[in-house]
Motif scaffolding. Sequence first.
Motif, PDB file in Angstrom:
ATOM      1  N   ALA A  41       0.822  -1.212   0.000  1.00  0.00           N
ATOM      2  CA  ALA A  41       0.000   0.000   0.000  1.00  0.00           C
ATOM      3  C   ALA A  41       0.858   1.266   0.000  1.00  0.00           C
ATOM      4  O   ALA A  41       0.503   2.259  -0.643  1.00  0.00           O
ATOM      5  CB  ALA A  41      -0.924   0.004   1.219  1.00  0.00           C
ATOM      6  N   ASN A  42       1.975   1.238   0.703  1.00  0.00           N
ATOM      7  CA  ASN A  42       2.809   2.433   0.857  1.00  0.00           C
ATOM      8  C   ASN A  42       3.866   2.601  -0.225  1.00  0.00           C
ATOM      9  O   ASN A  42       4.497   3.652  -0.297  1.00  0.00           O
ATOM     10  CB  ASN A  42       3.499   2.416   2.227  1.00  0.00           C
ATOM     11  CG  ASN A  42       2.537   2.635   3.372  1.00  0.00           C
ATOM     12  OD1 ASN A  42       1.475   3.226   3.208  1.00  0.00           O
ATOM     13  ND2 ASN A  42       2.900   2.147   4.542  1.00  0.00           N
ATOM     14  N   ASN A  43       4.067   1.581  -1.032  1.00  0.00           N
ATOM     15  CA  ASN A  43       5.128   1.612  -2.045  1.00  0.00           C
ATOM     16  C   ASN A  43       4.597   1.130  -3.385  1.00  0.00           C
ATOM     17  O   ASN A  43       4.871  -0.002  -3.800  1.00  0.00           O
ATOM     18  CB  ASN A  43       6.299   0.731  -1.581  1.00  0.00           C
ATOM     19  CG  ASN A  43       6.864   1.196  -0.268  1.00  0.00           C
ATOM     20  OD1 ASN A  43       7.562   2.189  -0.203  1.00  0.00           O
ATOM     21  ND2 ASN A  43       6.531   0.487   0.802  1.00  0.00           N
ATOM     22  N   PRO A  44       3.820   1.969  -4.072  1.00  0.00           N
ATOM     23  CA  PRO A  44       3.161   1.525  -5.309  1.00  0.00           C
ATOM     24  C   PRO A  44       4.126   1.086  -6.410  1.00  0.00           C
ATOM     25  O   PRO A  44       3.730   0.380  -7.322  1.00  0.00           O
ATOM     26  CB  PRO A  44       2.335   2.739  -5.743  1.00  0.00           C
ATOM     27  CG  PRO A  44       2.810   3.881  -4.939  1.00  0.00           C
ATOM     28  CD  PRO A  44       3.493   3.344  -3.726  1.00  0.00           C
ATOM     29  N   GLY A  45       5.393   1.441  -6.322  1.00  0.00           N
ATOM     30  CA  GLY A  45       6.373   0.995  -7.312  1.00  0.00           C
ATOM     31  C   GLY A  45       6.738  -0.472  -7.164  1.00  0.00           C
ATOM     32  O   GLY A  45       7.347  -1.053  -8.055  1.00  0.00           O
ATOM     33  N   TYR A  46       6.380  -1.047  -6.045  1.00  0.00           N
ATOM     34  CA  TYR A  46       6.643  -2.464  -5.785  1.00  0.00           C
ATOM     35  C   TYR A  46       5.310  -3.190  -5.798  1.00  0.00           C
ATOM     36  O   TYR A  46       4.411  -2.862  -5.030  1.00  0.00           O
ATOM     37  CB  TYR A  46       7.354  -2.645  -4.439  1.00  0.00           C
ATOM     38  CG  TYR A  46       8.701  -1.971  -4.394  1.00  0.00           C
ATOM     39  CD1 TYR A  46       9.789  -2.521  -5.071  1.00  0.00           C
ATOM     40  CD2 TYR A  46       8.899  -0.790  -3.693  1.00  0.00           C
ATOM     41  CE1 TYR A  46      11.033  -1.914  -5.041  1.00  0.00           C
ATOM     42  CE2 TYR A  46      10.135  -0.174  -3.647  1.00  0.00           C
ATOM     43  CZ  TYR A  46      11.199  -0.742  -4.325  1.00  0.00           C
ATOM     44  OH  TYR A  46      12.426  -0.139  -4.291  1.00  0.00           O
ATOM     45  N   GLN A  47       5.200  -4.198  -6.673  1.00  0.00           N
ATOM     46  CA  GLN A  47       3.897  -4.834  -6.867  1.00  0.00           C
ATOM     47  C   GLN A  47       3.935  -6.354  -6.906  1.00  0.00           C
ATOM     48  O   GLN A  47       2.909  -6.965  -7.179  1.00  0.00           O
ATOM     49  CB  GLN A  47       3.276  -4.346  -8.186  1.00  0.00           C
ATOM     50  CG  GLN A  47       3.052  -2.855  -8.240  1.00  0.00           C
ATOM     51  CD  GLN A  47       2.512  -2.451  -9.585  1.00  0.00           C
ATOM     52  OE1 GLN A  47       3.181  -2.567 -10.608  1.00  0.00           O
ATOM     53  NE2 GLN A  47       1.273  -1.989  -9.596  1.00  0.00           N
ATOM     54  N   THR A  48       5.086  -6.956  -6.667  1.00  0.00           N
ATOM     55  CA  THR A  48       5.160  -8.408  -6.784  1.00  0.00           C
ATOM     56  C   THR A  48       5.638  -9.038  -5.476  1.00  0.00           C
ATOM     57  O   THR A  48       6.228  -8.366  -4.626  1.00  0.00           O
ATOM     58  CB  THR A  48       6.133  -8.834  -7.899  1.00  0.00           C
ATOM     59  OG1 THR A  48       7.468  -8.493  -7.509  1.00  0.00           O
ATOM     60  CG2 THR A  48       5.777  -8.196  -9.231  1.00  0.00           C
ATOM     61  N   ALA A  49       5.405 -10.331  -5.369  1.00  0.00           N
ATOM     62  CA  ALA A  49       5.899 -11.082  -4.210  1.00  0.00           C
ATOM     63  C   ALA A  49       7.425 -11.007  -4.163  1.00  0.00           C
ATOM     64  O   ALA A  49       8.005 -10.876  -3.080  1.00  0.00           O
ATOM     65  CB  ALA A  49       5.417 -12.523  -4.274  1.00  0.00           C
ATOM     66  N   ALA A  80      -2.359 -10.433 -13.800  1.00  0.00           N
ATOM     67  CA  ALA A  80      -1.259 -10.617 -14.751  1.00  0.00           C
ATOM     68  C   ALA A  80      -0.702  -9.248 -15.120  1.00  0.00           C
ATOM     69  O   ALA A  80      -1.449  -8.298 -15.328  1.00  0.00           O
ATOM     70  CB  ALA A  80      -1.751 -11.345 -15.995  1.00  0.00           C
ATOM     71  N   ASP A  81       0.600  -9.160 -15.209  1.00  0.00           N
ATOM     72  CA  ASP A  81       1.264  -7.930 -15.631  1.00  0.00           C
ATOM     73  C   ASP A  81       1.019  -7.768 -17.129  1.00  0.00           C
ATOM     74  O   ASP A  81       1.392  -8.642 -17.913  1.00  0.00           O
ATOM     75  CB  ASP A  81       2.759  -8.025 -15.337  1.00  0.00           C
ATOM     76  CG  ASP A  81       3.523  -6.758 -15.686  1.00  0.00           C
ATOM     77  OD1 ASP A  81       3.038  -5.940 -16.485  1.00  0.00           O
ATOM     78  OD2 ASP A  81       4.635  -6.599 -15.153  1.00  0.00           O
ATOM     79  N   PRO A  82       0.358  -6.671 -17.555  1.00  0.00           N
ATOM     80  CA  PRO A  82       0.081  -6.510 -18.989  1.00  0.00           C
ATOM     81  C   PRO A  82       1.356  -6.432 -19.833  1.00  0.00           C
ATOM     82  O   PRO A  82       1.349  -6.792 -20.998  1.00  0.00           O
ATOM     83  CB  PRO A  82      -0.718  -5.205 -19.076  1.00  0.00           C
ATOM     84  CG  PRO A  82      -0.666  -4.580 -17.730  1.00  0.00           C
ATOM     85  CD  PRO A  82      -0.144  -5.571 -16.750  1.00  0.00           C
ATOM     86  N   GLY A  83       2.472  -6.016 -19.241  1.00  0.00           N
ATOM     87  CA  GLY A  83       3.726  -5.915 -19.976  1.00  0.00           C
ATOM     88  C   GLY A  83       4.522  -7.206 -20.009  1.00  0.00           C
ATOM     89  O   GLY A  83       5.398  -7.369 -20.842  1.00  0.00           O
ATOM     90  N   ARG A  85       3.390 -11.230 -19.163  1.00  0.00           N
ATOM     91  CA  ARG A  85       2.370 -12.154 -18.642  1.00  0.00           C
ATOM     92  C   ARG A  85       2.944 -13.210 -17.706  1.00  0.00           C
ATOM     93  O   ARG A  85       2.201 -13.909 -17.046  1.00  0.00           O
ATOM     94  CB  ARG A  85       1.610 -12.798 -19.804  1.00  0.00           C
ATOM     95  CG  ARG A  85       0.855 -11.720 -20.566  1.00  0.00           C
ATOM     96  CD  ARG A  85      -0.127 -12.177 -21.579  1.00  0.00           C
ATOM     97  NE  ARG A  85       0.174 -13.369 -22.325  1.00  0.00           N
ATOM     98  CZ  ARG A  85      -0.760 -14.130 -22.879  1.00  0.00           C
ATOM     99  NH1 ARG A  85      -2.018 -13.801 -22.755  1.00  0.00           N
ATOM    100  NH2 ARG A  85      -0.423 -15.197 -23.568  1.00  0.00           N
ATOM    101  N   ARG A  86       4.269 -13.313 -17.628  1.00  0.00           N
ATOM    102  CA  ARG A  86       4.875 -14.257 -16.684  1.00  0.00           C
ATOM    103  C   ARG A  86       4.874 -13.702 -15.260  1.00  0.00           C
ATOM    104  O   ARG A  86       5.006 -14.449 -14.310  1.00  0.00           O
ATOM    105  CB  ARG A  86       6.315 -14.579 -17.092  1.00  0.00           C
ATOM    106  CG  ARG A  86       6.406 -15.321 -18.423  1.00  0.00           C
ATOM    107  CD  ARG A  86       7.835 -15.372 -18.880  1.00  0.00           C
ATOM    108  NE  ARG A  86       8.278 -13.984 -19.134  1.00  0.00           N
ATOM    109  CZ  ARG A  86       9.497 -13.629 -19.473  1.00  0.00           C
ATOM    110  NH1 ARG A  86      10.435 -14.519 -19.599  1.00  0.00           N
ATOM    111  NH2 ARG A  86       9.807 -12.361 -19.689  1.00  0.00           N
ATOM    112  N   ARG A  87       4.746 -12.380 -15.154  1.00  0.00           N
ATOM    113  CA  ARG A  87       4.760 -11.728 -13.824  1.00  0.00           C
ATOM    114  C   ARG A  87       3.343 -11.571 -13.293  1.00  0.00           C
ATOM    115  O   ARG A  87       2.423 -11.243 -14.035  1.00  0.00           O
ATOM    116  CB  ARG A  87       5.380 -10.325 -13.922  1.00  0.00           C
ATOM    117  CG  ARG A  87       6.859 -10.322 -13.919  1.00  0.00           C
ATOM    118  CD  ARG A  87       7.465  -8.922 -14.052  1.00  0.00           C
ATOM    119  NE  ARG A  87       6.658  -7.802 -13.645  1.00  0.00           N
ATOM    120  CZ  ARG A  87       7.028  -6.922 -12.712  1.00  0.00           C
ATOM    121  NH1 ARG A  87       8.173  -7.029 -12.107  1.00  0.00           N
ATOM    122  NH2 ARG A  87       6.244  -5.907 -12.411  1.00  0.00           N
TER     123      ARG A  87
END
Length: 145
Positions: A41-49, A80-83, A85-87
Amino acid sequence: MNTPGIEFGRKISAAYAALCKPLCQKLHLPQTAFDILMFLANNPGYQTASDVVEVRKLKANLVSVNIDRLVQEGCLVREADPGDRRRTLLRCTEKACPIIEQGRALQEEFGARLLEHTNEAQRKAFFETMDIINENLDAILEGEA
């Protein structure tokens, strides 16, 4: 010059966990799940496990189990990451908003309590020094030092 010893970082972490404990109990969330939710929530630049594992230095299996729990409870969704699809991207849901609001209030309280008994000049000098240290760290990491 008196520098904080090795105990300083441990004390900060332990104090934060102690302050979080009642909220985590109230929310029926393990500390790690709460930390993951607040990190995202606090770091929108980070989005993955992987981001959580790398930046927060948490064990991958602990992150995986707690992300599964947050998804099952409706606080996170996987997309799925639109850029690429593996992410798989993680996104906080509306259901997570009250938890995040309470978490941010707790984080504000923690910051205020850390700075108790300091005056405005001390706080200003502290944050200016932290900015300089951050720039020095960037230079070291970029090989400019």
